[in-house]
Enzyme design. Structure first.
Site, PDB file in Angstrom:
ATOM      1  N   HIS A  69       0.793  -1.267  -0.041  1.00 14.16           N
ATOM      2  CA  HIS A  69      -0.006  -0.060  -0.002  1.00 14.16           C
ATOM      3  C   HIS A  69       0.893   1.111  -0.090  1.00 14.16           C
ATOM      4  CE1 HIS A  69      -3.590  -2.850   1.792  1.00 14.16           C
ATOM      5  NE2 HIS A  69      -3.715  -2.479   0.474  1.00 14.16           N
ATOM      6  N   GLU A  72       1.891   3.448   2.921  1.00  9.41           N
ATOM      7  CA  GLU A  72       2.271   2.999   4.181  1.00  9.41           C
ATOM      8  C   GLU A  72       3.683   2.951   4.073  1.00  9.41           C
ATOM      9  OE1 GLU A  72       0.010  -0.643   4.515  1.00  9.41           O
ATOM     10  OE2 GLU A  72      -1.931   0.418   4.315  1.00  9.41           O
ATOM     11  N   HIS A 198       2.350  -3.967   6.956  1.00  6.78           N
ATOM     12  CA  HIS A 198       1.333  -2.758   6.539  1.00  6.78           C
ATOM     13  C   HIS A 198       1.366  -1.803   7.763  1.00  6.78           C
ATOM     14  CE1 HIS A 198      -1.008  -4.489   3.071  1.00  6.78           C
ATOM     15  NE2 HIS A 198      -0.252  -5.638   3.526  1.00  6.78           N
ATOM     16  N   GLU A 271       0.502  -5.150  10.926  1.00  4.55           N
ATOM     17  CA  GLU A 271       0.040  -3.826  10.844  1.00  4.55           C
ATOM     18  C   GLU A 271       0.993  -2.834  11.871  1.00  4.55           C
ATOM     19  OE1 GLU A 271      -1.967  -2.215   8.823  1.00  4.55           O
ATOM     20  OE2 GLU A 271      -3.216  -4.148   8.044  1.00  4.55           O
TER      21      GLU A 271
HETATM   22  O1  0X9 Z   1      -6.948  -4.232   4.302  1.00  7.06           O
HETATM   23  C1  0X9 Z   1      -5.794  -4.458   4.169  1.00  7.06           C
HETATM   24  O2  0X9 Z   1      -5.313  -4.809   3.087  1.00  7.06           O
HETATM   25  C2  0X9 Z   1      -5.068  -4.465   5.382  1.00  7.06           C
HETATM   26  N1  0X9 Z   1      -5.003  -3.437   6.350  1.00  7.06           N
HETATM   27  S1  0X9 Z   1      -4.552  -1.930   5.688  1.00  7.06           S
HETATM   28  O3  0X9 Z   1      -5.099  -0.910   6.544  1.00  7.06           O
HETATM   29  N2  0X9 Z   1      -2.919  -1.894   5.656  1.00  7.06           N
HETATM   30  O4  0X9 Z   1      -4.958  -1.622   4.374  1.00  7.06           O
HETATM   31  C3  0X9 Z   1      -5.277  -5.858   6.251  1.00  7.06           C
HETATM   32  C4  0X9 Z   1      -5.085  -7.200   5.457  1.00  7.06           C
HETATM   33  C5  0X9 Z   1      -5.300  -8.287   6.361  1.00  7.06           C
HETATM   34  N3  0X9 Z   1      -5.970  -9.295   5.421  1.00  7.06           N
HETATM   35  C6  0X9 Z   1      -4.869  -9.795   4.414  1.00  7.06           C
HETATM   36  N4  0X9 Z   1      -3.778  -9.581   4.403  1.00  7.06           N
HETATM   37  N5  0X9 Z   1      -5.615 -10.930   3.987  1.00  7.06           N
HETATM   38 ZN    ZN Z   2      -2.139  -1.763   4.070  1.00  9.97          ZN
END
Ligand code: 0X9
Ligand code: ZN
Ligand code: CA
Ligand code: CA
Ligand code: CA
Length: 310
Positions: A69, A72, A198, A271
């Site tokens: 992302h 990030e 992330h 995260e």
């Molecule tokens: O939504 C996302 O992709 C991630 N959170 S973010 O705020 N960084 O965008 C979480 C993803 C967790 N789930 C998977 N990786 N399947």
């Molecule tokens: Zn992310």
């Protein structure tokens, strides 16, 4: 570029320069390749760290990827921290040397170069998340396991969680897929464990993201228990909250679901800092926190590297 007060963050060119310097300074234990190119044609650099790095040895492999992302940016610093610690630390720290000698570490600091550059290009943060293909695809909804299955992504190209036209329609996810597929040697995936970094919320997440079921097709109770055990152990070292990815919200087409389902990789999403951020602000912590918030994950990284040998 980053605003003047945040010059402690590395932009894409600076990341490439850092990786080049790591290899120049430590040619025996570091090699630099590319996983492929982004939509706009930029390389997605891959740094390998191991003893005899130029040879593919029979050692458990571990993958760290950052910046799927765009906004990030702290995650890119996390990958650079891993690079720095395992290269500069090799000569002086016996624990580091032990890990480097017995494993092959792969680090991909910028999965989404176009998006990352775009986010800071004007000198003011845009809050950009996706890649730069048309209105943008959310790379973490474009992976091929149960893509678009379950309401955890959007079919609207303008949405923040747009999944793309089909699995792997983004060149960046296709490049990572090809790289990970290429680590199947003699019919066996060599990468045993991975962290996809992330921001933000301070969480340690494990599969699956597409379902709230713990045990399901492709996940036995025993396998789930291992994820929970290792995830909880890592979270104890960094103070994050451990949980199944879908506990946050349902995501389909995420990287860790594919890494686990397709390749049996013990794949986690972290995260990072902050725990709470008031919307977009949470993606832009001041550069003063970089050192502390990346070092905070040193022990968790070590836990996973050691677990990959088990
Ligand atoms: O939504 C996302 O992709 C991630 N959170 S973010 O705020 N960084 O965008 C979480 C993803 C967790 N789930 C998977 N990786 N399947
Ligand atoms: Zn992310
Ligand atoms: Ca500053
Ligand atoms: Ca080696
Ligand atoms: Ca190997």
């Amino acid at each position: 570029d980053f605003p003047p007060e945040d010059r402690g963050y590395h932009n894409y060119d600076e990341v490439v320069a850092e990786l080049g310097a790591a290899v120049a300074d430590h040619p025996d234990i570091a090699t630099l390749t590319s996983a492929g190119t982004s939509h706009e044609g930029r390389d997605i650099p891959v740094l390998k760290i191991s003893d005899n790095a130029g040879q593919d040895e029979a050692e458990p492999e571990v993958l760290f990827d950052c910046n799927q992302h765009a906004r990030e940016h702290l995650t890119t610093e996390m990958c650079l921290r891993i690079v720095e610690r395992f290269t500069d630390g090799y000569a002086t720290d016996p624990a580091i040397a032990e890990m480097v000698d017995s494993r092959e570490l792969w680090v991909i600091p910028v999965v989404n170069p176009d998006g990352s550059i775009h986010d800071v290009a004007s000198g003011q943060y845009l809050g950009w998340r996706k890649n730069r293909q048309g209105p943008g695809t959310d790379l973490n909804r474009n992976w091929g396991h149960k893509w678009g299955c379950c309401g955890g992504s959007s079919g609207n190209p303008n949405a923040e969680t747009y999944r793309g036209t089909e699995p792997w329609s983004a060149p960046e996810t296709a490049a990572l897929r090809d790289f990970i597929d290429s680590r199947v040697v003699g019919g066996e995936q060599q990468i045993e464990a991975a962290i996809d970094f992330h921001t933000y919320s301070e969480l340690v997440l494990w599969p699956f993201g597409y379902t709230t079921d713990q045990v399901t097709e492709g996940m036995t109770q025993e396998q789930y228990d291992r994820f929970e055990r290792v995830g909880t152990e890592m979270a104890r070292t960094n103070g994050y909250t451990p949980q199944q990815a879908s506990g946050l919200y349902i995501t389909d087409g995420g990287s860790l679901d594919w890494m686990w389902a397709e390749h049996g990789i013990l794949a986690f999403t972290f995260e990072m800092y902050p725990a709470q951020g008031g919307g977009l602000e949470g993606f832009y912590p001041p550069d003063e926190v970089i050192a502390e918030e990346t070092a905070r994950n040193d022990e968790a990284v070590d836990v996973l590297i050691r677990e990959a040998g088990v």
